[in-house]
Design a protein around this motif. Sequence first.
Motif, PDB file in Angstrom:
ATOM      1  N   VAL A 126       2.972 -25.685  11.278  1.00 46.86           N
ATOM      2  CA  VAL A 126       2.015 -26.699  11.698  1.00 46.86           C
ATOM      3  C   VAL A 126       2.064 -27.836  10.686  1.00 46.86           C
ATOM      4  N   LEU A 127       1.729 -29.034  11.154  1.00 42.86           N
ATOM      5  CA  LEU A 127       1.682 -30.194  10.280  1.00 42.86           C
ATOM      6  C   LEU A 127       0.227 -30.564  10.054  1.00 42.86           C
ATOM      7  N   ILE A 128      -0.145 -30.673   8.787  1.00 43.31           N
ATOM      8  CA  ILE A 128      -1.520 -30.955   8.371  1.00 43.31           C
ATOM      9  C   ILE A 128      -1.460 -32.040   7.306  1.00 43.31           C
ATOM     10  N   ASN A 129      -2.505 -32.845   7.225  1.00 42.38           N
ATOM     11  CA  ASN A 129      -2.488 -33.957   6.278  1.00 42.38           C
ATOM     12  C   ASN A 129      -2.178 -33.483   4.866  1.00 42.38           C
ATOM     13  N   GLY A 130      -1.329 -34.253   4.201  1.00 47.52           N
ATOM     14  CA  GLY A 130      -0.884 -33.916   2.858  1.00 47.52           C
ATOM     15  C   GLY A 130      -1.646 -34.601   1.746  1.00 47.52           C
ATOM     16  N   GLY A 131      -2.773 -35.239   2.082  1.00 44.88           N
ATOM     17  CA  GLY A 131      -3.617 -35.791   1.023  1.00 44.88           C
ATOM     18  C   GLY A 131      -3.555 -37.291   0.854  1.00 44.88           C
ATOM     19  N   GLN A 132      -2.844 -37.953   1.752  1.00 35.11           N
ATOM     20  CA  GLN A 132      -2.866 -39.416   1.761  1.00 35.11           C
ATOM     21  C   GLN A 132      -2.468 -39.904   3.143  1.00 35.11           C
ATOM     22  N   ARG A 133      -2.883 -41.112   3.446  1.00 31.13           N
ATOM     23  CA  ARG A 133      -2.545 -41.699   4.739  1.00 31.13           C
ATOM     24  C   ARG A 133      -1.032 -41.832   4.842  1.00 31.13           C
ATOM     25  N   GLY A 134      -0.485 -41.356   5.949  1.00 29.72           N
ATOM     26  CA  GLY A 134       0.955 -41.466   6.166  1.00 29.72           C
ATOM     27  C   GLY A 134       1.769 -40.312   5.613  1.00 29.72           C
ATOM     28  N   LEU A 135       1.121 -39.198   5.275  1.00 29.41           N
ATOM     29  CA  LEU A 135       1.855 -38.047   4.756  1.00 29.41           C
ATOM     30  C   LEU A 135       1.267 -36.751   5.318  1.00 29.41           C
ATOM     31  N   LEU A 136       2.102 -36.024   6.056  1.00 29.79           N
ATOM     32  CA  LEU A 136       1.732 -34.699   6.526  1.00 29.79           C
ATOM     33  C   LEU A 136       2.591 -33.677   5.800  1.00 29.79           C
ATOM     34  N   ASP A 142      -0.075 -19.117   8.623  1.00 31.24           N
ATOM     35  CA  ASP A 142      -0.583 -18.052   7.746  1.00 31.24           C
ATOM     36  C   ASP A 142      -0.839 -18.570   6.339  1.00 31.24           C
ATOM     37  N   ASP A 143       0.084 -19.400   5.826  1.00 34.87           N
ATOM     38  CA  ASP A 143      -0.103 -19.974   4.493  1.00 34.87           C
ATOM     39  C   ASP A 143      -1.288 -20.935   4.464  1.00 34.87           C
ATOM     40  N   ALA A 144      -1.453 -21.724   5.531  1.00 32.35           N
ATOM     41  CA  ALA A 144      -2.579 -22.656   5.602  1.00 32.35           C
ATOM     42  C   ALA A 144      -3.905 -21.895   5.561  1.00 32.35           C
ATOM     43  N   VAL A 145      -3.968 -20.795   6.289  1.00 30.21           N
ATOM     44  CA  VAL A 145      -5.180 -19.976   6.307  1.00 30.21           C
ATOM     45  C   VAL A 145      -5.404 -19.341   4.934  1.00 30.21           C
ATOM     46  N   ARG A 146      -4.338 -18.842   4.347  1.00 27.49           N
ATOM     47  CA  ARG A 146      -4.458 -18.127   3.065  1.00 27.49           C
ATOM     48  C   ARG A 146      -4.934 -19.049   1.944  1.00 27.49           C
ATOM     49  N   ILE A 147      -4.337 -20.227   1.809  1.00 30.33           N
ATOM     50  CA  ILE A 147      -4.703 -21.096   0.685  1.00 30.33           C
ATOM     51  C   ILE A 147      -6.111 -21.670   0.826  1.00 30.33           C
ATOM     52  N   THR A 148      -6.589 -21.827   2.058  1.00 29.39           N
ATOM     53  CA  THR A 148      -7.935 -22.374   2.265  1.00 29.39           C
ATOM     54  C   THR A 148      -8.980 -21.288   2.490  1.00 29.39           C
ATOM     55  N   ASP A 149      -8.535 -20.026   2.570  1.00 27.72           N
ATOM     56  CA  ASP A 149      -9.412 -18.908   2.899  1.00 27.72           C
ATOM     57  C   ASP A 149     -10.182 -19.212   4.185  1.00 27.72           C
ATOM     58  N   ALA A 150      -9.446 -19.761   5.151  1.00 28.61           N
ATOM     59  CA  ALA A 150     -10.062 -20.248   6.398  1.00 28.61           C
ATOM     60  C   ALA A 150     -10.355 -19.131   7.379  1.00 28.61           C
ATOM     61  N   LYS A 151     -11.321 -19.425   8.234  1.00 27.76           N
ATOM     62  CA  LYS A 151     -11.574 -18.608   9.415  1.00 27.76           C
ATOM     63  C   LYS A 151     -10.718 -19.171  10.531  1.00 27.76           C
ATOM     64  N   LEU A 152     -10.074 -18.300  11.292  1.00 26.02           N
ATOM     65  CA  LEU A 152      -9.373 -18.722  12.505  1.00 26.02           C
ATOM     66  C   LEU A 152     -10.344 -18.550  13.658  1.00 26.02           C
ATOM     67  N   ALA A 153     -10.517 -19.614  14.453  1.00 27.35           N
ATOM     68  CA  ALA A 153     -11.481 -19.543  15.549  1.00 27.35           C
ATOM     69  C   ALA A 153     -11.130 -20.545  16.621  1.00 27.35           C
ATOM     70  N   ASP A 154     -11.707 -20.329  17.804  1.00 30.48           N
ATOM     71  CA  ASP A 154     -11.622 -21.302  18.887  1.00 30.48           C
ATOM     72  C   ASP A 154     -12.635 -22.388  18.547  1.00 30.48           C
ATOM     73  N   LEU A 155     -12.138 -23.574  18.191  1.00 34.50           N
ATOM     74  CA  LEU A 155     -13.012 -24.656  17.714  1.00 34.50           C
ATOM     75  C   LEU A 155     -13.062 -25.874  18.614  1.00 34.50           C
ATOM     76  N   THR A 156     -12.286 -25.874  19.682  1.00 35.54           N
ATOM     77  CA  THR A 156     -12.165 -27.109  20.471  1.00 35.54           C
ATOM     78  C   THR A 156     -13.022 -27.094  21.717  1.00 35.54           C
ATOM     79  N   ALA A 157     -13.361 -28.302  22.125  1.00 34.79           N
ATOM     80  CA  ALA A 157     -14.211 -28.484  23.323  1.00 34.79           C
ATOM     81  C   ALA A 157     -13.405 -28.276  24.577  1.00 34.79           C
TER      82      ALA A 157
END
Length: 157
Positions: A126-136, A142-157
């Motif tokens: 997946v591509l996620i913002n890399g911390g500045q405009r114009g950089l993903l 799995d790595d994105a979830v692990r480093i942020t200790d995120a919950k995976l969930a249905d979040l969209t309308a």
Amino acid sequence: MSKTTPATAALTKAGIRFELFPYDYDPNAPRVGLQAAQALGKAPEQVFKTLMAEVDGKPVCVVVPSDCEVSMKKLAATFGGKSANMMKPADAERLTSFKVGGISPFGQRKSVPTAIDETATLFDQVLINGGQRGLLVGLSPDDAVRITDAKLADLTA
């Protein structure tokens, strides 16, 4: 454009493999996430946008596909709250140390609870913002979830 941001530094420090995806950021685009996907020739559902919100007045980070809207009801439920709303841009910038349009869930000034839409797991990368405009950054969900200790969930309308 710097290739080292607090987000990429956090990923590197955590030993997470990622790929940089620079693109021409258009501040006038009606939907910045969709503009990024188009600029990179990627499917909008594989490019995730990072939003800052509040659940019952407490800050949270939300990562959803660029072609989707966040369901405030689902977001509140994900964090066991009653209500959710988007954070004011100035508050999001102050909390994260990133500019709106460049907010990343990685390397924020203050770590906050994070939720990533479960559709991220449909992709190898997946591509996620890399911390500045114009950089993903491209990385495994799995790595994105692990480093942020995120919950995976249905979040969209």
